[in-house]
Scaffold this motif. Structure first.
Motif, mmCIF file in Angstrom:
data_model
loop_
_atom_site.group_PDB
_atom_site.id
_atom_site.type_symbol
_atom_site.label_atom_id
_atom_site.label_comp_id
_atom_site.label_asym_id
_atom_site.label_seq_id
_atom_site.Cartn_x
_atom_site.Cartn_y
_atom_site.Cartn_z
ATOM 1 N N VAL A 153 0.501 4.394 -5.293
ATOM 2 C CA VAL A 153 0.538 3.061 -4.971
ATOM 3 C C VAL A 153 1.514 2.169 -5.432
ATOM 4 O O VAL A 153 1.507 2.338 -6.727
ATOM 5 N N GLU A 191 2.473 -1.791 -5.733
ATOM 6 C CA GLU A 191 2.087 -3.149 -5.675
ATOM 7 C C GLU A 191 3.157 -4.008 -5.740
ATOM 8 O O GLU A 191 3.342 -4.249 -7.030
ATOM 9 N N SER A 192 3.294 -5.070 -4.880
ATOM 10 C CA SER A 192 3.831 -6.303 -5.260
ATOM 11 C C SER A 192 3.006 -7.317 -5.482
ATOM 12 O O SER A 192 1.948 -7.184 -5.325
ATOM 13 N N VAL A 193 3.694 -8.490 -5.899
ATOM 14 C CA VAL A 193 2.512 -9.882 -5.922
ATOM 15 C C VAL A 193 2.042 -9.786 -4.614
ATOM 16 O O VAL A 193 0.744 -10.435 -4.688
ATOM 17 N N LYS A 194 2.651 -9.552 -3.604
ATOM 18 C CA LYS A 194 1.951 -10.005 -2.186
ATOM 19 C C LYS A 194 0.970 -8.998 -1.589
ATOM 20 O O LYS A 194 -0.195 -9.503 -1.250
ATOM 21 N N ALA A 195 1.145 -7.638 -1.969
ATOM 22 C CA ALA A 195 0.295 -6.758 -1.482
ATOM 23 C C ALA A 195 0.515 -5.207 -2.132
ATOM 24 O O ALA A 195 1.352 -5.023 -2.553
ATOM 25 N N ALA A 196 -0.652 -4.400 -1.737
ATOM 26 C CA ALA A 196 -0.431 -2.772 -2.139
ATOM 27 C C ALA A 196 0.169 -1.910 -1.028
ATOM 28 O O ALA A 196 -0.246 -2.428 0.148
ATOM 29 N N PRO A 205 6.720 -1.808 -14.208
ATOM 30 C CA PRO A 205 6.812 -1.707 -12.595
ATOM 31 C C PRO A 205 8.193 -2.126 -12.148
ATOM 32 O O PRO A 205 8.596 -1.831 -11.084
ATOM 33 N N GLN A 210 11.900 -5.214 0.663
ATOM 34 C CA GLN A 210 10.708 -5.700 1.438
ATOM 35 C C GLN A 210 9.313 -5.976 0.597
ATOM 36 O O GLN A 210 8.651 -6.964 1.076
ATOM 37 N N VAL A 258 4.596 -5.233 -9.459
ATOM 38 C CA VAL A 258 3.781 -5.574 -10.585
ATOM 39 C C VAL A 258 2.881 -4.431 -11.037
ATOM 40 O O VAL A 258 2.048 -4.526 -11.941
ATOM 41 N N PHE A 259 2.816 -3.356 -10.288
ATOM 42 C CA PHE A 259 1.740 -2.347 -10.583
ATOM 43 C C PHE A 259 1.989 -1.167 -9.793
ATOM 44 O O PHE A 259 2.372 -1.131 -8.548
ATOM 45 N N ASP A 271 8.690 -8.413 -5.589
ATOM 46 C CA ASP A 271 8.620 -8.021 -7.092
ATOM 47 C C ASP A 271 7.243 -7.148 -7.383
ATOM 48 O O ASP A 271 6.136 -7.310 -7.115
ATOM 49 N N GLU A 311 0.585 3.098 -9.293
ATOM 50 C CA GLU A 311 -0.431 3.860 -9.534
ATOM 51 C C GLU A 311 0.131 5.246 -9.157
ATOM 52 O O GLU A 311 0.275 5.414 -8.049
#
Lengths: 126, 375
Positions: free
Chosen positions: A55, A57-62, A84, A31, A36-37, A34, A39
């Protein structure tokens, strides 16, 4: 118990003695897309179940990750901080996020088993 | 820009059925159901656009025709750009200004003939933009919204060679030049432009023909459909403003770093566009804040709304766009800070979930533009 248990927030837990290895489910990583971060919490932090603890995070949202069980954070997976994308590749294996030393080892058994979780996500709107 | 009225029916573009067949994940954007990503995913779509060619449905944007005697001069009463000096067949990026020197919207103005223009405005702003233009329209000019037209973008290093096989000669257009072409008998208005920093085109044709044109383009090996997710990361890396985020009715073109859209002859209080006094003042005295590029030192992503702090911890501004830049291979952001903190190389802190992360003011774009400037 070596099988995963799941929360409604899409975290998983796998018990190794009194240590709960925790991550996010395959459904969650799909869901999110990708990753990317990531925490991760401080080792030594004491958490209650459902505390915001990490946390992803994908490209779209945290997305907040909640502690599936109560206890003390005893280890975090620094591998996913450096790369990640492991969370997408292997959410239930190499992509684990943190380990919690349980206050109460019976707590994890209250979470959904795999088939209950599959029923649960089947009932969710996409 | 207005928020979508929750009671209004959800609009879709003429490509809605195609998006479904392509397996798109749809989201609400500016009142439209739009593809945010396809099965390739945001990261893959972003990288594909930079490496080959991406096809975007931008039919939600507002297209309109303006014509009649004095049309260029009329546009110059609304916009600070040089419209009268625009060559026929060329397009220019400009903004609609309000009386306070803020930006009502940013738009593309294409000169079709001496007194005829094709306009492309943002989806979320189109109703207000069109009402604004009509409210100021002289009686002898004609202004016509063109909802019967659809719009797609083909972007990336393989866009030119791909489109040239269908419309010979479009590879010789320079950035911001236009041409009419018949592609498989579809009458198409083509501009060499886009919103990704890549070379590429935008193609306008009748709603009835857009699915056929899109499928023809998607039949090429090099072309993949790209959603709004990658459109946003591509334009952010290119340092391009997103209306309602990086520019709005409170930001001036000078604050936004858009002085290049105002010709020297119009950089004065008597230039005849709304807010010219503020423009002149900010050019003379400097603006109170400037839009800057910000590169976090670490991996944490500072998204829109994150506080920008000086190294001593005092708040100096706000991130207006921020995300992960797949080509920049790390987080990137833009936001507004006072001029004293706007110099390239200045250290700042970005507050993300209560923690402060070191970052630097950097030059934009975060990924070099590859526009085709001609031979």
């Amino acid at each position: 118990m070596s099988e995963e248990r799941y929360t409604e927030e899409h975290e998983w837990v796998r018990l190794e003695g009194d240590i709960a290895v925790c991550g996010i489910s395959n459904y969650a990583q799909e869901q999110l897309g990708d990753v990317v971060f990531v925490e991760l919490p401080e080792v030594g932090r004491v958490v209650a179940a459902n505390d915001e603890i990490a946390v992803v995070e994908s490209v779209k949202a945290a997305s907040d990750i909640y502690a599936p069980v109560a206890g003390e954070v005893v280890e975090v997976n620094s591998g996913v901080e450096d790369d990640p994308e492991i969370v997408n590749r292997d959410a239930l294996g190499e992509g684990w996020l943190f380990k919690i030393k349980l206050d109460d080892t019976s707590e994890a058994s209250k979470l959904m088993d795999e088939s209950s979780y599959e029923d649960y996500i089947a009932g969710l709107d996409d | 820009m207005s928020d979508h009225d929750p009671n209004a029916p959800l609009a879709e573009t003429p490509l809605a059925a195609l998006h479904m067949r392509l397996g798109a994940k749809m989201v609400l954007f500016a009142g439209y159901s739009m593809p945010v990503q396809y099965p390739l995913g945001v990261l893959g779509e972003h990288k594909h656009t930079r490496a080959a060619a991406g096809l975007f449905d931008v039919s939600h944007m507002g297209q309109a025709s303006l014509s009649g005697p004095g049309a260029p001069e009329f546009l110059e009463t609304l916009c600070p750009g040089d419209i009268a000096g625009l060559e026929i067949g060329r397009m220019r990026y400009t903004v609609l200004m309000n009386a306070d020197g803020g930006i009502i919207d940013d738009l593309m103005v294409l000169r079709l003939a001496d007194n005829a223009f094709h306009l492309v405005v943002n989806a979320a702003c189109k109703n207000e933009d069109f009402a604004h233009i009509e409210a100021h329209l002289p009686a002898d000019l004609s202004f016509t919204p063109r909802p019967e037209l659809a719009l797609i973008a083909l972007q990336g290093p393989k866009a030119a060679e791909t489109l040239a096989t269908l419309a010979p000669g479009v590879d010789r257009l320079a950035f911001m030049q236009s041409a009419h072409a018949s592609i498989d008998s579809i009458d198409t208005l083509i501009t060499r432009s886009g919103y990704t920093g890549e070379d590429g085109y935008e193609l306008s044709c009748a709603n009835a023909d857009i699915e056929k044109l899109t499928e023809r383009l998607l039949s090429f090996e090099a072309v993949e459909p790209i959603g709004l997710g990658a459109r946003d990361s591509l334009r952010l890396e290119a340092g391009l403003c997103l209306y309602g985020h990086d520019i709005d009715t409170t930001t001036s073109p000078i604050e936004a770093g858009l002085i290049w859209i105002i010709p020297k002859a119009r950089r004065n209080a008597e230039a005849g566009f709304p807010g010219a006094a503020r423009i002149a003042r900010e050019i003379a005295d400097g603006p109170s804040r400037r839009r800057v590029g910000i590169k976090p030192d670490g991996r944490a992503i500072a998204r829109e709304g994150s506080a920008i702090l000086s190294p001593d911890g005092g708040r100096i501004g706000t991130v207006t766009s921020g995300g992960f830049g797949p080509s920049a291979e790390g987080p990137v952001a833009m936001g507004y800070v006072p001029p004293a903190h706007a110099k390239v190389g200045t250290s700042v802190l970005l507050e993300v979930r209560g923690k402060q992360h070191p970052a630097q003011i950097v030059k934009m774009p975060f990924h070099p533009h590859s526009y085709y400037r001609g031979q």
